[in-house]
Design an enzyme around this catalytic site. Structure first.
Site, PDB file in Angstrom:
ATOM      1  CG  HIS A   1      -2.185   0.907   1.239  1.00  0.00           C
ATOM      2  ND1 HIS A   1      -1.940   2.277   1.280  1.00  0.00           N
ATOM      3  CD2 HIS A   1      -3.374   0.920   0.651  1.00  0.00           C
ATOM      4  CE1 HIS A   1      -3.035   2.895   1.081  1.00  0.00           C
ATOM      5  NE2 HIS A   1      -4.138   1.590   0.631  1.00  0.00           N
TER       6      HIS A   1
ATOM      7  CG  ASP B   1      -8.487  -4.583  -2.834  1.00  0.00           C
ATOM      8  OD1 ASP B   1      -9.743  -4.516  -2.683  1.00  0.00           O
ATOM      9  OD2 ASP B   1      -7.708  -3.804  -3.495  1.00  0.00           O
TER      10      ASP B   1
HETATM   11  N1  CMC Z   1       4.309  -7.601  -4.703  1.00  0.00           N
HETATM   12  C1  CMC Z   1       5.551  -7.532  -4.867  1.00  0.00           C
HETATM   13  N2  CMC Z   1       6.209  -6.460  -4.763  1.00  0.00           N
HETATM   14  C2  CMC Z   1       5.509  -5.442  -4.591  1.00  0.00           C
HETATM   15  C3  CMC Z   1       4.262  -5.333  -4.406  1.00  0.00           C
HETATM   16  C4  CMC Z   1       3.406  -6.573  -4.444  1.00  0.00           C
HETATM   17  N3  CMC Z   1       2.093  -6.615  -4.257  1.00  0.00           N
HETATM   18  N4  CMC Z   1       4.037  -3.923  -3.930  1.00  0.00           N
HETATM   19  C5  CMC Z   1       5.059  -3.337  -3.962  1.00  0.00           C
HETATM   20  N5  CMC Z   1       5.915  -4.117  -4.397  1.00  0.00           N
HETATM   21  C6  CMC Z   1       7.546  -3.721  -4.427  1.00  0.00           C
HETATM   22  C7  CMC Z   1       7.776  -2.862  -5.634  1.00  0.00           C
HETATM   23  O1  CMC Z   1       8.267  -3.920  -6.749  1.00  0.00           O
HETATM   24  C8  CMC Z   1       8.948  -2.030  -5.044  1.00  0.00           C
HETATM   25  O2  CMC Z   1       9.976  -2.688  -5.283  1.00  0.00           O
HETATM   26  P1  CMC Z   1      11.626  -1.931  -5.393  1.00  0.00           P
HETATM   27  O3  CMC Z   1      11.596  -1.042  -4.348  1.00  0.00           O
HETATM   28  O4  CMC Z   1      12.621  -3.098  -5.380  1.00  0.00           O
HETATM   29  O5  CMC Z   1      11.286  -1.280  -6.748  1.00  0.00           O
HETATM   30  C9  CMC Z   1       8.442  -1.712  -3.819  1.00  0.00           C
HETATM   31  O6  CMC Z   1       7.650  -2.899  -3.207  1.00  0.00           O
HETATM   32  C10 CMC Z   1       7.813  -0.356  -3.582  1.00  0.00           C
HETATM   33  O7  CMC Z   1       6.320  -0.509  -4.537  1.00  0.00           O
HETATM   34  P2  CMC Z   1       5.755   0.680  -5.263  1.00  0.00           P
HETATM   35  O8  CMC Z   1       5.177  -0.195  -6.346  1.00  0.00           O
HETATM   36  O9  CMC Z   1       6.618   1.812  -5.610  1.00  0.00           O
HETATM   37  O10 CMC Z   1       4.804   1.176  -4.380  1.00  0.00           O
HETATM   38  P3  CMC Z   1       3.376   2.007  -4.566  1.00  0.00           P
HETATM   39  O11 CMC Z   1       3.087   3.027  -3.377  1.00  0.00           O
HETATM   40  O12 CMC Z   1       3.743   2.857  -5.604  1.00  0.00           O
HETATM   41  O13 CMC Z   1       2.321   0.993  -4.838  1.00  0.00           O
HETATM   42  C11 CMC Z   1       0.191  -0.528  -4.939  1.00  0.00           C
HETATM   43  C12 CMC Z   1       1.342   0.484  -3.957  1.00  0.00           C
HETATM   44  C13 CMC Z   1      -0.571  -0.583  -4.009  1.00  0.00           C
HETATM   45  C14 CMC Z   1       0.123   0.124  -5.941  1.00  0.00           C
HETATM   46  C15 CMC Z   1       1.466  -1.719  -4.850  1.00  0.00           C
HETATM   47  O14 CMC Z   1       1.905  -2.159  -3.477  1.00  0.00           O
HETATM   48  C16 CMC Z   1       0.820  -2.897  -5.682  1.00  0.00           C
HETATM   49  O15 CMC Z   1       0.877  -2.782  -6.646  1.00  0.00           O
HETATM   50  N6  CMC Z   1       0.171  -3.787  -4.981  1.00  0.00           N
HETATM   51  C17 CMC Z   1      -0.684  -4.885  -5.381  1.00  0.00           C
HETATM   52  C18 CMC Z   1      -1.764  -4.518  -6.121  1.00  0.00           C
HETATM   53  C19 CMC Z   1      -2.816  -4.150  -5.026  1.00  0.00           C
HETATM   54  O16 CMC Z   1      -3.100  -4.983  -3.982  1.00  0.00           O
HETATM   55  N7  CMC Z   1      -3.606  -3.173  -5.009  1.00  0.00           N
HETATM   56  C20 CMC Z   1      -4.727  -2.865  -3.875  1.00  0.00           C
HETATM   57  C21 CMC Z   1      -4.468  -1.615  -3.123  1.00  0.00           C
HETATM   58  S1  CMC Z   1      -5.272  -1.536  -1.490  1.00  0.00           S
HETATM   59  C22 CMC Z   1      -6.869  -0.915  -2.349  1.00  0.00           C
HETATM   60  C23 CMC Z   1      -6.862   0.519  -2.864  1.00  0.00           C
HETATM   61  O17 CMC Z   1      -6.939   1.571  -1.925  1.00  0.00           O
HETATM   62  O18 CMC Z   1      -6.781   0.628  -3.898  1.00  0.00           O
END
Ligand code: CMC
Length: 424
Positions: free
Chosen positions: A302, A359
């Site tokens: 998140h 989720d």
């Molecule tokens: N699985 C594997 N690696 C992950 C995941 C995951 N679910 N989420 C983040 N990471 C890694 C990402 O690859 C990155 O690694 P590195 O530093 O090596 O590049 C690091 O963690 C930081 O991630 P980010 O993508 O920069 O984080 P963000 O804040 O931009 O994204 C997120 C947040 C929710 C989009 C992301 O965690 C994600 O894609 N999660 C899976 C989708 C998901 O469950 N979404 C629902 C969110 S909760 C409901 C809502 O409010 O929408």
């Protein structure tokens, strides 16, 4: 609070600093470009406050979520979804009289114009329910024209809240080819939704209390989450003074993406894949860590929560309670628990502070209630609706609102001359 100082090209600039009611600190850089010629660069808006808001407070490090000051844990166990809708939109918990009037207004507006049924007919049964929902929400503005009169705005807000659940249930009926079931004014908001989903002309759905309570809980937990992607979209669209239907339809579209509300559908598809693949959760944890695989653990991570997501904590427990109460055994719940254990003890997830989000368990509960996977993101939308509406209303009434218009850093070609086609 003393001003913040910025030194750029050896020149010092000062910017006002202010704090919110929970002491979160902000540097007001609204004059940054005018004073320095530079812009603030922050792709994904991880550090940018686009508004001030009195609706929802989140402390991502401490796992705190409050609507209008009330902790999510208290609302989840003690309030109904309709009370939470009132709280978010009007700013206070309703008195018994206010709640009765609010329910009466919801009942009054829950029918949709008969002609809208013809809009549903135009879609193939295979259409994703989110595609139909988005179109139906914007279509409401064709049946209920927008006027700037505050009373009409309030009525349109009630219409949207009341009709969204009818449209959501019609979307499901369309997908299974059953006749639409009309709303009933003797039922609560949540029970009425279940009635429209599962009753058929030959048989009225007997609505179990445990199902109503579980759905109320799910909707309350989704009701608002401050400036998330879909809510920011609603505010962005609304900042051009687009009406509430147009703004919320845009929010529906933003929610659909798999990184946002679409994640609940992705989680179940992922758990099903793991199940079919023999249940080896470690294999999928390894895939999620492998940057070449382009696979992410859906329902994990998140932008704001870096300790735990309080909504996931509540739903993790509710999943057991609801499945037990309904005598449902779902192998996907065991896989989800195994996957969470494997990920939470893995250094990759620990270092990045990745935890189950809202989720992760919601889909397992929706399945137990009989709601099909393709409807999960619509359910998220039904829950998020009062949040979108209250944020739109706050933005609409805020004299500080300006049309949202971010800047960019241009990285394309510098000026060059046009070359006629025969000389390229
Ligand atoms: N699985 C594997 N690696 C992950 C995941 C995951 N679910 N989420 C983040 N990471 C890694 C990402 O690859 C990155 O690694 P590195 O530093 O090596 O590049 C690091 O963690 C930081 O991630 P980010 O993508 O920069 O984080 P963000 O804040 O931009 O994204 C997120 C947040 C929710 C989009 C992301 O965690 C994600 O894609 N999660 C899976 C989708 C998901 O469950 N979404 C629902 C969110 S909760 C409901 C809502 O409010 O929408």
């Amino acid at each position: 609070m003393p001003n913040a100082k910025l030194i750029l090209n050896d020149k010092e600039y000062e910017f006002p600093v202010f704090a919110g009611s929970e002491n979160e600190v902000a540097i007001d850089i609204s004059k940054l470009r005018a004073q320095t010629g530079a812009i603030a660069y922050d792709p994904g808006y991880g550090n940018v406050g686009a508004c001030s808001s009195s609706i929802t407070y989140i402390d991502g490090d401490a796992g705190i979520l409050r609507y209008r000051g009330y902790p999510i844990e208290q609302l989840a166990t003690q309030a109904t979804f309709v009370e939470v809708c009132y709280l978010l939109i009007y700013g206070h918990l309703p008195t018994a009289d206010e709640l009765e009037k609010f329910n009466a207004r919801l009942n009054k507006h829950s029918l949709v114009h008969e002609d809208m049924k013809k809009l549903f007919e135009g879609y193939p049964p295979s259409a994703h329910p989110m595609a139909i929902m988005s179109a139906m929400v914007i279509s409401l503005s064709a049946y209920h024209p927008d006027l700037l009169d505050p009373e009409i705005i309030d009525t349109n807000i009630m219409r949207l809240l009341a009709k969204f659940k009818t449209l959501a249930a019609f979307t499901y009926k369309k997908s299974v080819g059953q006749p639409y079931v009309y709303p009933r004014s003797d039922l609560s908001y949540t029970a009425d939704f279940l009635h429209m989903m599962f009753s058929v002309p030959t048989h009225d759905y007997d609505i179990p209390d445990v199902v109503v309570k579980a759905l109320d809980l799910l909707l309350i937990l989704h009701a608002d989450h401050e400036q998330n992607c879909s809510t920011s979209t609603v505010r962005m669209v609304g900042s051009s003074q687009a009406n509430v239907f147009a703004s919320v339809a845009a929010g529906v579209n933003a929610l659909w993406g798999p990184l946002h509300g679409g994640a609940n559908q992705e989680v179940i598809m992922m758990l099903e894949d793991i199940h079919k693949d023999g249940g080896d959760v470690q294999k999928y944890v390894n895939m999620a860590k492998d940057k070449n695989s382009h696979f992410r653990l859906f329902g994990f991570g998140h932008r704001v929560y870096k300790n735990f997501d309080p909504r996931a904590k509540i739903l993790g427990k509710a999943a057991d309670d609801v499945l037990n109460a309904l005598h449902v055994t779902d192998p996907l719940l065991d896989i989800a628990r195994g996957l969470a254990d494997a990920a939470l003890s893995d250094p990759y997830f620990i270092e990045r502070k990745l935890y189950p989000n809202v989720d992760f368990y919601s889909g397992i509960i929706y399945r137990a209630l009989g709601i099909p996977t393709s409807m999960f993101t619509v359910m998220f939308g039904l829950g998020r609706l009062p949040g979108w509406i209250s944020q739109w209303k706050e933005m609409h009434n805020d004299p500080q609102t300006r049309i949202n218009r971010p800047r960019q850093i241009y990285t394309g070609e510098t000026a060059r001359d046009y070359v006629p086609v025969d000389q390229r």
